[in-house]
Motif scaffolding. Structure first.
Motif, PDB file in Angstrom:
ATOM      1  N   VAL A  25      25.026   3.792  27.381  1.00 23.45           N
ATOM      2  CA  VAL A  25      24.342   4.915  26.735  1.00 23.45           C
ATOM      3  C   VAL A  25      24.671   4.896  25.246  1.00 23.45           C
ATOM      4  CG1 VAL A  25      24.456   6.287  28.850  1.00 23.45           C
ATOM      5  CG2 VAL A  25      26.256   6.540  27.130  1.00 23.45           C
ATOM      6  N   VAL A  43      20.273   8.702  25.373  1.00 25.45           N
ATOM      7  CA  VAL A  43      19.820   7.317  25.312  1.00 25.45           C
ATOM      8  C   VAL A  43      18.478   7.327  24.596  1.00 25.45           C
ATOM      9  CG1 VAL A  43      19.252   5.226  26.579  1.00 25.45           C
ATOM     10  CG2 VAL A  43      20.965   6.807  27.492  1.00 25.45           C
ATOM     11  N   LEU A  67      27.304   2.572  32.945  1.00 23.16           N
ATOM     12  CA  LEU A  67      26.011   2.922  32.358  1.00 23.16           C
ATOM     13  C   LEU A  67      26.094   2.807  30.844  1.00 23.16           C
ATOM     14  CD1 LEU A  67      25.089   6.138  34.421  1.00 23.16           C
ATOM     15  CD2 LEU A  67      24.653   3.745  34.996  1.00 23.16           C
ATOM     16  N   GLY A  79      16.244   6.520  40.344  1.00 23.39           N
ATOM     17  CA  GLY A  79      17.424   6.788  39.529  1.00 23.39           C
ATOM     18  C   GLY A  79      17.458   8.165  38.900  1.00 23.39           C
ATOM     19  N   LEU A 130      20.993   4.612  41.288  1.00 25.47           N
ATOM     20  CA  LEU A 130      21.237   3.658  40.211  1.00 25.47           C
ATOM     21  C   LEU A 130      22.156   2.528  40.678  1.00 25.47           C
ATOM     22  CD1 LEU A 130      21.668   5.968  37.083  1.00 25.47           C
ATOM     23  CD2 LEU A 130      19.773   4.426  37.581  1.00 25.47           C
ATOM     24  N   PHE A 187      20.673  12.015  36.263  1.00 28.35           N
ATOM     25  CA  PHE A 187      20.781  10.710  36.899  1.00 28.35           C
ATOM     26  C   PHE A 187      21.128  10.855  38.381  1.00 28.35           C
ATOM     27  CE2 PHE A 187      21.855   8.536  32.675  1.00 28.35           C
ATOM     28  CZ  PHE A 187      20.591   7.968  32.593  1.00 28.35           C
ATOM     29  N   TYR A 231      20.247  12.886  28.911  1.00 29.05           N
ATOM     30  CA  TYR A 231      20.430  12.729  30.353  1.00 29.05           C
ATOM     31  C   TYR A 231      21.727  13.414  30.771  1.00 29.05           C
ATOM     32  CZ  TYR A 231      16.848   9.085  29.992  1.00 29.05           C
ATOM     33  OH  TYR A 231      15.688   8.394  29.741  1.00 29.05           O
ATOM     34  N   GLU A 238      13.467   3.304  26.945  1.00 31.05           N
ATOM     35  CA  GLU A 238      13.763   4.190  25.822  1.00 31.05           C
ATOM     36  C   GLU A 238      13.677   3.432  24.497  1.00 31.05           C
ATOM     37  OE1 GLU A 238      14.153   7.262  25.558  1.00 31.05           O
ATOM     38  OE2 GLU A 238      14.564   8.016  27.580  1.00 31.05           O
ATOM     39  N   LEU A 274      14.693   2.428  31.606  1.00 37.78           N
ATOM     40  CA  LEU A 274      13.786   3.572  31.462  1.00 37.78           C
ATOM     41  C   LEU A 274      12.874   3.464  30.249  1.00 37.78           C
ATOM     42  CD1 LEU A 274      16.266   6.432  32.446  1.00 37.78           C
ATOM     43  CD2 LEU A 274      14.582   5.294  33.881  1.00 37.78           C
ATOM     44  N   ASN A 284      21.822  -1.213  31.713  1.00 45.48           N
ATOM     45  CA  ASN A 284      21.322  -0.813  30.401  1.00 45.48           C
ATOM     46  C   ASN A 284      20.213   0.217  30.601  1.00 45.48           C
ATOM     47  OD1 ASN A 284      20.107  -0.620  27.829  1.00 45.48           O
ATOM     48  ND2 ASN A 284      20.768  -2.695  27.311  1.00 45.48           N
ATOM     49  N   ILE A 285      20.571   1.492  30.416  1.00 44.73           N
ATOM     50  CA  ILE A 285      19.638   2.583  30.686  1.00 44.73           C
ATOM     51  C   ILE A 285      18.395   2.483  29.798  1.00 44.73           C
ATOM     52  CG2 ILE A 285      19.351   5.096  30.724  1.00 44.73           C
ATOM     53  CD1 ILE A 285      21.176   3.993  32.905  1.00 44.73           C
ATOM     54  N   ARG A 286      18.581   2.049  28.528  1.00 45.08           N
ATOM     55  CA  ARG A 286      17.445   1.965  27.615  1.00 45.08           C
ATOM     56  C   ARG A 286      16.393   0.992  28.158  1.00 45.08           C
ATOM     57  NH1 ARG A 286      19.781   0.041  23.441  1.00 45.08           N
ATOM     58  NH2 ARG A 286      20.376   2.031  22.507  1.00 45.08           N
TER      59      ARG A 286
END
Length: 693
Positions: A638, A564, A636, A661, A682, A677, A569, A614, A612, A607-609
């Motif tokens: 990615v 990501v 998730l 998370g 999460l 993760f 990850y 990113e 976190l 939305n992981i971005r």
């Protein structure tokens, strides 16, 4: 602490647990010969082992208990519930005695007084006249007063001194049972001074021992070192056995030693023995001994299939295995990065074979760490029994799934949280007998503790049939304590989870068991530290159920590598359902919603971005990894899917403790750091932002 003493402690712990389990069963009305026999064997074994180390205080106390239970076994004393309660207290005192002697400490005055009181109560049962038939009494008196003289021939195996045991302890213990009439050392096997090896036991002993015990009871004295000694035991009156002794020992000087020490006379030896020729009877006996030895060897081989290993040694192996996994990842990375023109097929094949072999070794080592939870669960019987009796409640405690296996480290760390929750179920959940009857229930409450595997995790449930949780009362208390805003709209599950907040308690009065609002927050923290989750379901008036989900292990996992933004990850493979591509068309259909329609069902997305922080990825492709934990699923978002990856979990340290998370990190073959993760966290995070998962 030497190895023999550690084995002594482990053996005593097993025996005490066996004793406690049997006593709890007796308190529940299950009094039978098997339970009585189990307790007698436990006490007898502890006494014998303690005698080997010269722990006289343990020997003296357990001897009294052994006498009482022997009388119970013989039917001379009737067992009662009061007696069972007394033996539970005696078990606790034996634990204190063992702890004291092992650490070279003295019992304090209070505990000494406890020991004296318990000894007096045990003796009172033994000395209380019993209603038995005259014939039985006469028979019993004859049995007790009959004394035998036993010849005990002792030789030591070459490794005896490495055990750390002392022969004086054996002699002292024998004298505590009866009386050693002759103790004759055999010294003719000692070599010349310049040939002596101080680590070898050259001296043997010939004993004449007087007591009313049986041969098996004498053998039990040597039980703790039976593999390190060579014993021959027979009654002195069996004069023909002296010929067998000479034939077995094959020591030319032994005959004159036995005669000069007064064990026997020259006239009792036949001419065949004097001329070193064996009689037919001796040959037959030797053949019997060979058959017996073969049986013993088979038994030993069967017993050797089980090996007691220090868990610290396994931890060291796992650490080395972790480093090997990382090193092998580096090798695979180098092999795969070769130019096609220089590609070496044999090298590729060897690298893949090494990877597979490492996985087998890894799984084997991890399997050694797996233990059944039943042994740990059985220790809770006493806690439930004592807690319920203390507050006047009648509780049936049912354990199921004890054969379920879990990492030993996890089992040890989950023990205290389970104890706290069991006590809460009894104190807060189960009603008093009169209250249960008034509400149409059985006067006896029930608490279930069960374990079972589910979707790559282990589930532990504590369920009671008590009064359940009053969610209105919990919410009111939380608002009063400032934990929840008055306008908050919480689901039932979220309200129930408030009991894990520090300082929140709905108990009407404080007891010495619970009610101060401390402990449950620690329970949640301990479980989360194990990468587990805890959930509560409750019905007012019916009961409550606490469900804990735990990973199988904490060290090495199979993972799935994704990227990501600029960061890689790892997602635990056991939590992945499937991977799908998020097409531009589906993304346009989503709009501003944080879910997609997956085959007719709503799937929440994370939305992981964004979560976190990113950077934007240069990849135009978007992927969804669908993960689950328990009955909940989340997608998730990615950028790239990089494939399966064997993962060594490394702690990120205190600086990252608050990073929700993320459960840890791992070193990739390229030398990069990948974050792992924490799927349960999460999913919980998604639940908090308002979308039902």
């Amino acid at each position: 602490m030497n190895e023999e003493l550690e084995i002594f402690l482990e053996d005593c712990d097993d025996q005490l647990q066996s004793m406690e389990n049997a006593l709890i069963e007796m308190q529940n009305g299950n009094i039978d010969d098997d339970a009585i026999g189990a307790i007698f064997r436990a006490v007898h074994t502890i006494k014998g082992s303690a005698g080997m180390f010269g722990f006289d205080s343990i020997v003296a106390f357990t001897h009294t208990g052994e006498n009482l239970f022997d009388a119970i076994r013989q039917g001379d004393v009737a067992i009662s519930k009061d007696m069972v309660s007394l033996f539970l207290l005696c078990k606790d005192h034996v634990e204190k005695l063992i702890e004291a002697v092992v650490h070279g400490e003295e019992l304090d005055a209070d505990e000494k007084a406890v020991g004296e009181r318990l000894t007096a109560e045990l003796n009172a049962y033994i000395n209380t006249p019993q209603e038995i038939k005259i014939e039985e009494q006469v028979s019993s008196e004859v049995q007790v007063t009959e004394v035998f003289k036993w010849h005990i021939s002792i030789r030591f195996n070459k490794d005896f001194f490495t055990t750390g045991m002392s022969i004086n302890s054996i002699f002292n213990f024998l004298n505590s049972m009866g009386k050693i009439l002759i103790n004759h050392p055999i010294i003719y096997n000692i070599p010349n001074l310049h040939e002596i090896n101080p680590m070898l036991p050259y001296i043997g002993f010939e004993l004449l021992f007087e007591d009313n015990c049986s041969k098996s009871e004498i053998e039990d004295v040597f039980e703790f070192i039976h593999d390190d000694v060579d014993l021959i035991i027979f009654k002195q009156e069996e004069s023909s056995r002296y010929e067998d002794l000479l034939a077995t020992r094959k020591e030319e000087e032994l005959k004159s030693e036995l005669i000069s020490a007064g064990f026997t006379s020259k006239e009792l030896f036949s001419e065949e023995v004097i001329t070193q020729e064996k009689s037919v009877e001796v040959v037959e006996r030797e053949q019997v001994q060979v058959v017996s030895q073969q049986k013993t060897e088979k038994t030993s081989k069967k017993a050797s299939s089980s090996l007691r290993v220090d868990s610290n040694k396994i931890d060291i192996l796992i650490n080395y295995m972790s480093e090997i996994v990382i090193a092998n990842s580096k090798i695979l990375s180098l092999v795969e990065s070769e130019d096609e023109e220089e590609e070496n097929s044999e090298l590729h094949e060897a690298a893949q074979n090494m990877k597979e072999l490492l996985e087998y070794v890894r799984d084997g080592i991890m399997d050694i760490r797996m233990v059944q939870v039943g042994d740990s669960f059985n220790k809770f019987r006493r806690i439930v029994n004592d807690t319920s009796k203390k507050i006047g409640k009648d509780v049936e405690f049912v354990i199921s799934g004890g054969e379920t296996e879990l990492d030993k480290t996890v089992v040890e760390r989950i023990s205290d949280p389970l104890v706290h929750m069991l006590r809460n179920s009894i104190d807060h959940g189960i009603e008093l007998p009169e209250e249960r009857v008034a509400s149409g229930k059985s006067p006896q409450g029930r608490v279930d503790l069960r374990a079972y595997p589910d979707s790559g995790t282990i589930v532990i449930e504590i369920e009671d049939d008590g009064k359940g949780l009053d969610k209105e009362k919990i919410l009111e208390k939380a608002i009063t304590n400032g934990i929840v805003h008055p306008s908050a709209n919480l689901s039932d599950e979220e309200i129930y989870k408030l009991i894990f907040e520090a300082g929140l308690s709905t108990a009407e009065k404080v007891s010495d068991i619970s009610g101060r609002g401390v402990g449950m927050d620690v329970v949640r923290r301990n479980i989360e530290d194990l990468r587990g989750t805890i959930e509560i379901a409750s019905t007012l008036g019916k009961g409550s159920k606490i469900t804990i989900r735990l990973p199988l292990t904490l060290a090495i996992i199979d993972g799935f590598l994704v990227q990501v933004g600029d960061t890689k990850y790892i997602i635990p493979l056991e939590n992945i359902k499937e991977c799908i591509e998020l097409t531009p068309k589906e993304e346009a259909t989503m709009g501003d919603n944080e879910f997609i329609n997956l085959r007719g069902e709503m799937l929440p997305l994370l939305n992981i971005r964004e979560i976190l922080g990113e950077n934007e990825s240069i990849s135009r492709r978007k992927n969804i990894v669908i993960v689950y934990f328990g009955k909940k699923s989340v997608g998730l978002l990615v950028d790239e899917l990089l494939g399966e990856y064997q993962t060594v979990i490394k702690s990120l340290g205190e600086v990252f403790d608050k990073l929700s998370g993320i459960s840890g990190g791992s070193i990739l073959g390229s030398g990069e750091i990948a974050l792992i993760f924490d799927i349960p966290r999460l999913i919980e995070l998604k639940s908090r932002v308002g979308i039902q998962v």
